[in-house]
Write a protein that holds these residues in place. Structure first.
Motif, mmCIF file in Angstrom:
data_model
loop_
_atom_site.group_PDB
_atom_site.id
_atom_site.type_symbol
_atom_site.label_atom_id
_atom_site.label_comp_id
_atom_site.label_asym_id
_atom_site.label_seq_id
_atom_site.Cartn_x
_atom_site.Cartn_y
_atom_site.Cartn_z
ATOM 1 N N ILE A 1 -20.538 -3.977 -23.547
ATOM 2 C CA ILE A 1 -19.905 -3.132 -24.565
ATOM 3 C C ILE A 1 -20.081 -1.661 -24.196
ATOM 4 N N GLN A 2 -21.291 -1.315 -23.741
ATOM 5 C CA GLN A 2 -21.549 0.065 -23.341
ATOM 6 C C GLN A 2 -20.657 0.463 -22.167
ATOM 7 N N ALA A 3 -20.471 -0.474 -21.229
ATOM 8 C CA ALA A 3 -19.604 -0.200 -20.082
ATOM 9 C C ALA A 3 -18.162 0.000 -20.511
ATOM 10 N N ALA A 4 -17.704 -0.789 -21.489
ATOM 11 C CA ALA A 4 -16.330 -0.646 -21.985
ATOM 12 C C ALA A 4 -16.144 0.695 -22.681
ATOM 13 N N ILE A 5 -17.159 1.129 -23.449
ATOM 14 C CA ILE A 5 -17.068 2.416 -24.145
ATOM 15 C C ILE A 5 -17.002 3.560 -23.151
ATOM 16 N N GLU A 6 -17.763 3.450 -22.067
ATOM 17 C CA GLU A 6 -17.800 4.513 -21.059
ATOM 18 C C GLU A 6 -16.636 4.432 -20.082
ATOM 19 N N GLY A 7 -15.758 3.444 -20.268
ATOM 20 C CA GLY A 7 -14.579 3.339 -19.419
ATOM 21 C C GLY A 7 -14.806 2.624 -18.119
ATOM 22 N N ARG A 8 -15.939 1.925 -18.003
ATOM 23 C CA ARG A 8 -16.248 1.202 -16.770
ATOM 24 C C ARG A 8 -15.781 -0.252 -16.812
ATOM 25 N N ALA A 9 -15.141 -0.657 -17.910
ATOM 26 C CA ALA A 9 -14.619 -2.030 -18.057
ATOM 27 C C ALA A 9 -13.403 -1.990 -18.956
ATOM 28 N N ALA A 10 -12.451 -2.890 -18.722
ATOM 29 C CA ALA A 10 -11.232 -2.968 -19.537
ATOM 30 C C ALA A 10 -11.429 -4.038 -20.598
ATOM 31 N N PRO A 11 -11.628 -3.677 -21.870
ATOM 32 C CA PRO A 11 -11.971 -4.657 -22.900
ATOM 33 C C PRO A 11 -10.919 -5.723 -23.129
ATOM 34 N N MET A 12 -9.656 -5.378 -23.028
ATOM 35 C CA MET A 12 -8.613 -6.358 -23.338
ATOM 36 C C MET A 12 -8.430 -7.370 -22.207
ATOM 37 N N GLU A 13 -9.049 -7.107 -21.030
ATOM 38 C CA GLU A 13 -8.918 -8.039 -19.919
ATOM 39 C C GLU A 13 -10.062 -9.048 -19.881
ATOM 40 N N ARG A 14 -11.039 -8.901 -20.777
ATOM 41 C CA ARG A 14 -12.210 -9.756 -20.712
ATOM 42 C C ARG A 14 -11.952 -11.148 -21.267
ATOM 43 N N ARG A 15 -10.880 -11.326 -21.996
ATOM 44 C CA ARG A 15 -10.575 -12.656 -22.525
ATOM 45 C C ARG A 15 -9.114 -12.688 -22.935
ATOM 46 N N LYS A 16 -8.608 -13.874 -23.128
ATOM 47 C CA LYS A 16 -7.258 -14.019 -23.657
ATOM 48 C C LYS A 16 -7.269 -13.687 -25.143
ATOM 49 N N VAL A 17 -6.243 -12.976 -25.576
ATOM 50 C CA VAL A 17 -6.201 -12.564 -26.973
ATOM 51 C C VAL A 17 -5.713 -13.709 -27.843
ATOM 52 N N ASN A 18 -6.536 -14.142 -28.788
ATOM 53 C CA ASN A 18 -6.088 -15.102 -29.787
ATOM 54 C C ASN A 18 -5.411 -14.311 -30.890
ATOM 55 N N LEU A 19 -4.092 -14.327 -30.887
ATOM 56 C CA LEU A 19 -3.350 -13.469 -31.811
ATOM 57 C C LEU A 19 -3.695 -13.719 -33.267
ATOM 58 N N ILE A 20 -3.856 -14.990 -33.635
ATOM 59 C CA ILE A 20 -4.113 -15.297 -35.041
ATOM 60 C C ILE A 20 -5.408 -14.636 -35.493
ATOM 61 N N VAL A 21 -6.486 -14.812 -34.698
ATOM 62 C CA VAL A 21 -7.779 -14.234 -35.061
ATOM 63 C C VAL A 21 -7.713 -12.710 -35.023
ATOM 64 N N ASP A 22 -7.107 -12.159 -33.970
ATOM 65 C CA ASP A 22 -7.067 -10.707 -33.814
ATOM 66 C C ASP A 22 -6.270 -10.030 -34.919
ATOM 67 N N ILE A 23 -5.113 -10.589 -35.249
ATOM 68 C CA ILE A 23 -4.274 -9.963 -36.263
ATOM 69 C C ILE A 23 -4.932 -10.038 -37.628
#
Length: 466
Positions: free
Chosen positions: A260-282
């Motif tokens: 999470i810290q790496a994603a905040i600092e821009g060292r990781a792409a958060p949306m690429e870490r898993r497939k988006v479950n649209l139902i849960v996300d929305i």
């Protein structure tokens, strides 16, 4: 899960029309079931005299239209029953939802009343609406798929009110409806961990500048934060007893504190870490109700549109954004392919029509031109038959251009070809209208979701709005 039941009421055997209707309405308005009559709402009728009012409208319908059905075939009224999960709604809220459903189902054209019963563990309402319209000129006709339409509208309203419902209760391979246990086995409510992971991704897409901003966003979304000894962080949401620690061993790869810290600092792409479950996300995004993407969407769209989008995703099994994109692309490609096919067919039909006209003109004016040739192209003959000779030359030029060196087809062949093209066009238009509807529906759904999840830039949003 909210369920529905739809039934047209006929005359009961051995009873009069008035008796049949009164018996049903008395059952619905039983004071012991409706808290002394407090849980009753009506539209354009008095529940106490609804049976007489419904009968009067039928008499007016007969006088106005001159139509009358056989006694045993006439539908006195329609009944819809909505049942809800215990604990999700109380009797008064169930009554309001039932009234909203009845108004949208009848479009305000039929008198109805709604009763909410308290005699069962689960809240449920009965809706009775007149088969005859308020102006007494038409009747509601039970149509093929009416029960499914009732269920879909009920599901839509449940989504708008944040209530659970059974998505896709009828499997395609069988004719019987599944009971709750069978349905739940493949449609379980998202776990607390799944909801937490979805909300983490949502907050990270907002690009918080630091960990404190990220944690504040999680609190705003309804998650309680607990700092553990040794620097760990745990979360808990409404209805959850124990905290869930932020670590990869618990939530999976990409959800540890360092990730999470790496994603905040821009060292990781958060949306690429898993497939988006649209139902849960929305659902998480709507519940959070925060962030610039939500605010931008809320200015243009409303909850009913988002409920329609969610219902579409669930009915079509689109749990991943990539699947939604692919289906939208396929729908657009199919629409444009059919559109191009129709344009080609129409062009062929125009060519066929033009060629037939040229053949007719050629046949009519050929004797005149042969006489012109026999007169050795006499100016006098040309002056006397100038119009026919010009028509002959134009017809000949048209045939040479359209046939393009091939053998000129016979008139019967041209007529048969036109009939074939017309039939193909008619068939293609049916598919075209269906494809256009499918494309518009999924493009609208995708546009709504893109706005809500913030997956489009400003320019793309403007293009979608147009």
């Amino acid at each position: 899960m909210a369920t529905t039941y739809f039934k047209p009421h006929h005359i009961s055997r051995g009873e009069t029309i008035a008796q049949s209707m009164k018996d049903r309405f008395d059952y619905g308005q039983n004071p012991e079931k409706t808290q002394g009559g407090d849980l009753v709402l009506a539209y354009e009728c008095d529940p106490k005299t609804a049976d007489a009012e419904f009968l009067l409208s039928k008499a007016k319908y007969k006088a106005i239209t001159g139509r009358e059905q056989k006694k045993d075939e006439d539908i006195l009224c329609y009944q819809v029953r909505q049942s809800f999960v215990p604990g999700e709604v109380d009797s008064e809220m169930a009554l309001q939802i039932g009234y909203d459903f009845a108004m949208r189902w009848t479009k305000g054209k039929h008198a109805f009343f709604v009763v909410s019963h308290v005699d069962r563990p689960h809240p449920h309402v009965h809706i009775y609406y007149n088969s005859t319209t308020l102006d007494c000129t038409r009747k509601f006709r039970d149509f093929l798929g009416s029960a499914r339409a009732v269920r879909r509208l009920s599901d839509r309203i449940c989504l708008e009110n944040g209530l659970s419902y059974i998505a896709n209760p009828k499997p395609k391979s069988k004719g019987k409806y599944r009971h709750y246990g069978q349905w739940l086995s493949g449609n379980k409510t998202p776990t607390f961990q799944e909801r937490l992971k979805a909300q983490i991704d949502i907050c990270l897409t907002e690009k918080p500048p630091d960990m404190d901003s990220f944690l504040q966003a999680m609190v705003t979304a309804g998650f309680e934060v607990k700092h553990r000894r040794g620097g760990g962080i745990s979360f808990r949401t409404e209805g959850q007893e124990r905290f869930t620690q932020l670590r990869a061993a618990t939530l999976g790869k990409g959800y540890g504190l360092e990730d999470i810290q790496a994603a905040i600092e821009g060292r990781a792409a958060p949306m690429e870490r898993r497939k988006v479950n649209l139902i849960v996300d929305i659902q998480s995004r709507i519940k959070a109700g925060k962030g610039p993407a939500y605010e931008q969407w809320a200015k243009i769209y409303n909850l009913k549109q988002m409920a329609a989008a969610l219902q579409y995703l669930q009915e079509n099994g689109l749990m991943d954004y990539a699947d939604l994109e692919q289906k939208a692309t396929q729908a657009a490609d199919r629409f444009h392919m059919l559109s191009d096919s129709i344009k080609s067919t129409e062009a062929a039909m125009r060519t066929n029509t033009e060629l037939k006209a040229a053949v007719v003109d050629y046949a009519k004016t050929r004797p005149v031109f042969e006489g012109y040739k026999a007169a050795k192209y006499s100016r006098k003959y040309l002056a006397e038959h100038e119009a026919d000779i010009a028509a002959y030359r134009a017809a000949r030029a048209t045939m040479d251009r359209l046939v393009n060196g091939f053998k000129l087809p016979k008139m019967d062949t041209l007529k048969s070809e036109f009939q074939r093209l017309a039939a193909n066009k008619k068939k293609a238009y049916r598919e075209y209208r269906e494809a256009k509807k499918d494309m518009q529906e999924i493009i609208t759904v995708k546009s709504n979701i893109d706005h809500l999840l913030g997956l489009t830039d400003g320019q793309k949003n403007k293009e979608m709005e147009r």
